[in-house]
Design a protein around this motif. Structure first.
Motif, mmCIF file in Angstrom:
data_model
loop_
_atom_site.group_PDB
_atom_site.id
_atom_site.type_symbol
_atom_site.label_atom_id
_atom_site.label_comp_id
_atom_site.label_asym_id
_atom_site.label_seq_id
_atom_site.Cartn_x
_atom_site.Cartn_y
_atom_site.Cartn_z
ATOM 1 N N TRP A 63 0.823 -1.222 0.000
ATOM 2 C CA TRP A 63 0.000 0.000 0.000
ATOM 3 C C TRP A 63 0.855 1.270 0.000
ATOM 4 N N LYS A 64 2.155 1.129 0.244
ATOM 5 C CA LYS A 64 3.032 2.305 0.265
ATOM 6 C C LYS A 64 3.712 2.494 -1.094
ATOM 7 N N TYR A 65 3.779 3.746 -1.549
ATOM 8 C CA TYR A 65 4.620 4.043 -2.698
ATOM 9 C C TYR A 65 6.050 3.642 -2.379
ATOM 10 N N PHE B 45 -5.043 1.097 5.321
ATOM 11 C CA PHE B 45 -5.875 -0.098 5.528
ATOM 12 C C PHE B 45 -5.354 -1.266 4.707
ATOM 13 N N GLY B 46 -4.507 -0.957 3.772
ATOM 14 C CA GLY B 46 -3.875 -2.004 2.968
ATOM 15 C C GLY B 46 -4.822 -2.625 1.961
ATOM 16 N N TYR B 228 -8.074 1.014 -3.215
ATOM 17 C CA TYR B 228 -7.694 -0.404 -3.351
ATOM 18 C C TYR B 228 -6.414 -0.744 -2.582
ATOM 19 N N GLY B 229 -5.698 0.274 -2.124
ATOM 20 C CA GLY B 229 -4.543 0.020 -1.253
ATOM 21 C C GLY B 229 -3.328 -0.539 -1.963
ATOM 22 N N LEU B 230 -3.115 -0.149 -3.228
ATOM 23 C CA LEU B 230 -2.011 -0.734 -3.999
ATOM 24 C C LEU B 230 -1.080 0.326 -4.601
ATOM 25 N N ALA B 231 -0.810 1.388 -3.840
ATOM 26 C CA ALA B 231 0.050 2.454 -4.366
ATOM 27 C C ALA B 231 1.401 1.912 -4.829
ATOM 28 N N GLY B 232 1.956 0.969 -4.077
ATOM 29 C CA GLY B 232 3.274 0.432 -4.415
ATOM 30 C C GLY B 232 3.280 -0.496 -5.612
ATOM 31 N N GLU B 276 -15.700 -2.099 -0.398
ATOM 32 C CA GLU B 276 -16.810 -1.423 0.281
ATOM 33 C C GLU B 276 -16.500 -1.200 1.753
ATOM 34 N N ASP B 277 -15.879 -2.195 2.355
ATOM 35 C CA ASP B 277 -15.520 -2.081 3.769
ATOM 36 C C ASP B 277 -14.479 -0.980 3.970
ATOM 37 N N VAL B 278 -13.492 -0.935 3.100
ATOM 38 C CA VAL B 278 -12.459 0.093 3.226
ATOM 39 C C VAL B 278 -13.055 1.489 3.040
ATOM 40 N N VAL B 279 -13.957 1.618 2.100
ATOM 41 C CA VAL B 279 -14.572 2.932 1.871
ATOM 42 C C VAL B 279 -15.292 3.403 3.138
ATOM 43 N N LEU B 280 -15.925 2.477 3.838
ATOM 44 C CA LEU B 280 -16.555 2.843 5.113
ATOM 45 C C LEU B 280 -15.518 3.251 6.154
ATOM 46 N N ARG B 281 -14.415 2.505 6.174
ATOM 47 C CA ARG B 281 -13.356 2.835 7.147
ATOM 48 C C ARG B 281 -12.724 4.182 6.808
ATOM 49 N N ILE B 282 -12.614 4.479 5.533
ATOM 50 C CA ILE B 282 -12.084 5.782 5.133
ATOM 51 C C ILE B 282 -13.020 6.894 5.607
#
Lengths: 370, 370
Positions: A63-65, B45-46, B228-232, B276-282
């Motif tokens: 999740w990190k750049y 949140f990963g 989606y937690g995939l910046a890296g 959907e769960d992450v969007v709620l956590r955000i």
């Protein structure tokens, strides 16, 4: 199919060419399944188990750049090579670095010297920035250093590309010849010395890092895609003077490196024992490819790479028939794109099971087309 | 430090600027350690557990280049979005796609319209290809659609950039306003509609895909880097007419996509329940950031993204002191780059432990600088 009407004249003039058609596309187009993937000079031996462990370990951090300065990988490579971090630039494979170099040096119409039949992706980038390709024929299946130098001088070319060891022929020069060539170039010509296959090259064929590190007009490119077994990770690097490699920072995609790819490269670099073992396995596989060729009346050329160019003794039409015929047996190989190199087929080294399939299929295919 | 003497005049004129300094560089420069990484709009949140499982499962295949046609990911995205595969281009993050778009459209000196204080990486690419940035101020902390349209017409600009929801302010427009804007543009102006934060946007703020899919002068960009937690992983995509997105094939790095990143994106797309769960956590984290701001006499701006811009009530010097002061507590945040936006700090949503650190550190930092 309507496109935006105001792309640049250069963009509009370019064909939608693809440097290489992937095996997946061939599978889809021909309804076939690749069983032996020995065509793209990947490493079927795969990366080290320690690399796979590192990927799984690092995955939760995806999740990190990635660090845009690539500090850890540059530090590790600098230590490995005996240079400074600021002599290095990291990119998303050599392909990415080639595009950046062309962009830094070439304006539309400028001449770029390369060998006729050398790396198509380099040519793709040259055309993409409007450069004018000036090609020099191979001589005795090697890139012709004298002719490259002469063409560079004649054209006053700002850029020349040369691969040692060579792709697609697998041939090489000794280090002294390379150094002499680099030193003879005008300082207004940038040499891309592509060393993608340096790990598998014979002793004495790769110039010591120190021999060229002080030359602002030389960039050596290397990769984790070949012997390290990480083609899918997209990690390449360039070696040059600090001033020259710093220029990449002006235009590169600073946050472009994938995090797990960087971790994989770091782990791969640490596992030199695995690399040594793979290099031996590559050598064994080259010998086997040569033996299979000989059994079938074909001549394998000497190779310093992880593939073998095999002279079919006929022309490009015949070689193409072999490539297409092997694919019907699930054996994916490639061949050089232009004459006279295209009298050859190009077979990548791979695991025994893949070479078994090649060995089984080749006589059938040859029988059909001879 | 000697550099090659014959880089293009454009390359020589460019500064070696970095669009963003990474938290790793700040750590190295200041001798500090990031404990709460809530500055780069990543997702603490990963990714989904199913994504991590897929990465481990696919890792042994990393020796293979990725399919250069990105067939699987394009097919999956097309199905998800209700469009055709040939309406899509895949790139190594939106940053990569932005560079390619600028290259396809801009020649040196051409005007490019964007908002003053909008995405620095886009500006980096415009400058890198010699474009001339024409900026329009934000109005009420939103990008000013009328002014963007007026500037585009006045300058006859071939390219305009607009993000909805906006970064760095977190603000948004409703879909109707966006559609009206896009349709009002001359057909000789390409709109980059950056929807990096579309997954967290309120209902009614994202134009339906069908509303703009037939416009050759609109490219919508999206990413797996945020919700989606995939910046890296570096996976972005562009949506446009088949004719317009096909232009990318003329210049893109066809073998540039990393294999595991592609697998991760495929798995992430399949796990919409996790999204959907992450969007709620955000959303919950945004509310908590707003509450922390309020406790400290600061005003959180409404946000449609995975971060919150917090108005400090003072100027850029004050906001900078907060950003630097928080880093001394191990809390990495960022702030907008230009006035008047830079009266704000920008805090990314993250896990409770990260926001705990922010909550603890903020009063100390404010006490010091007030």
């Amino acid at each position: 199919m309507t496109a935006f009407s105001r792309f640049t004249p250069l963009a509009q003039s370019l064909p939608a060419t693809v440097p290489f058609v992937g095996p997946e596309a061939i599978e889809r187009q021909r309804g076939l399944k690749v069983q032996a993937r020995i065509g793209a000079n990947e490493s079927g031996f795969g990366p080290a188990p320690s690399v796979l462990a590192r990927i799984t370990e690092a995955a939760p951090e995806i999740w990190k750049y990635n660090d845009p300065e690539n500090h850890a990988l540059k530090t590790a490579l600098a230590s490995h090579l005996g240079i400074r971090s600021d002599n290095l630039v990291i990119g998303e494979g050599i392909d990415d670095l080639l595009g950046l170099i062309v962009r830094l040096v070439i304006e539309p119409g400028m001449p770029v010297v390369t060998s006729l039949g050398a790396y198509p992706t380099f040519n793709f980038h040259v055309s993409g920035f409007g450069g004018r390709l000036v090609t020099v024929p191979y001589r005795d299946d090697r890139e012709d250093l004298d002719a490259l130098l002469a063409a560079t001088r004649r054209e006053d070319a700002p850029l020349v590309y040369f691969a040692n060891p060579d792709n697609p022929m697998g041939s090489w020069w000794d280090a002294e010849a390379i150094i002499t060539f680099a030193r003879a170039l005008p300082e207004t010509t940038l040499l891309i010395l592509d060393e993608a296959y340096s790990e598998t090259a014979p002793a004495g064929s790769i110039p010591p890092i120190g021999a060229l590190i002080d030359r602002p007009n030389v960039i050596r490119t290397r990769t984790f895609s070949k012997a390290y077994g990480l083609a899918g990770a997209r990690v390449g690097y360039g070696i040059g003077t600090a001033g020259t490699v710093q220029a990449f920072d002006k235009i590169r995609n600073h946050f472009g490196m994938p995090r797990l790819s960087t971790e994989a490269a770091l782990a791969a670099l640490q596992d030199q024992a695995y690399l040594e073992d793979v290099v031996l396995r590559i050598k064994t596989a080259r010998e086997r490819i040569a033996a299979i060729a000989a059994q079938n009346g074909l001549l394998a050329l000497p190779s310093a790479t992880n593939f073998v160019a095999v002279d079919t003794g006929r022309d490009g039409v015949f070689a193409r028939a072999i490539v297409d015929g092997l694919m019907e047996h699930g054996v994916f190989i490639r061949m050089p794109g232009v004459s006279p190199l295209n009298r050859c087929i190009r077979v990548s080294t791979g695991v025994a099971a893949d070479l078994d399939l090649f060995e089984q299929a080749l006589p059938d295919v040859l029988r059909r087309f001879r």
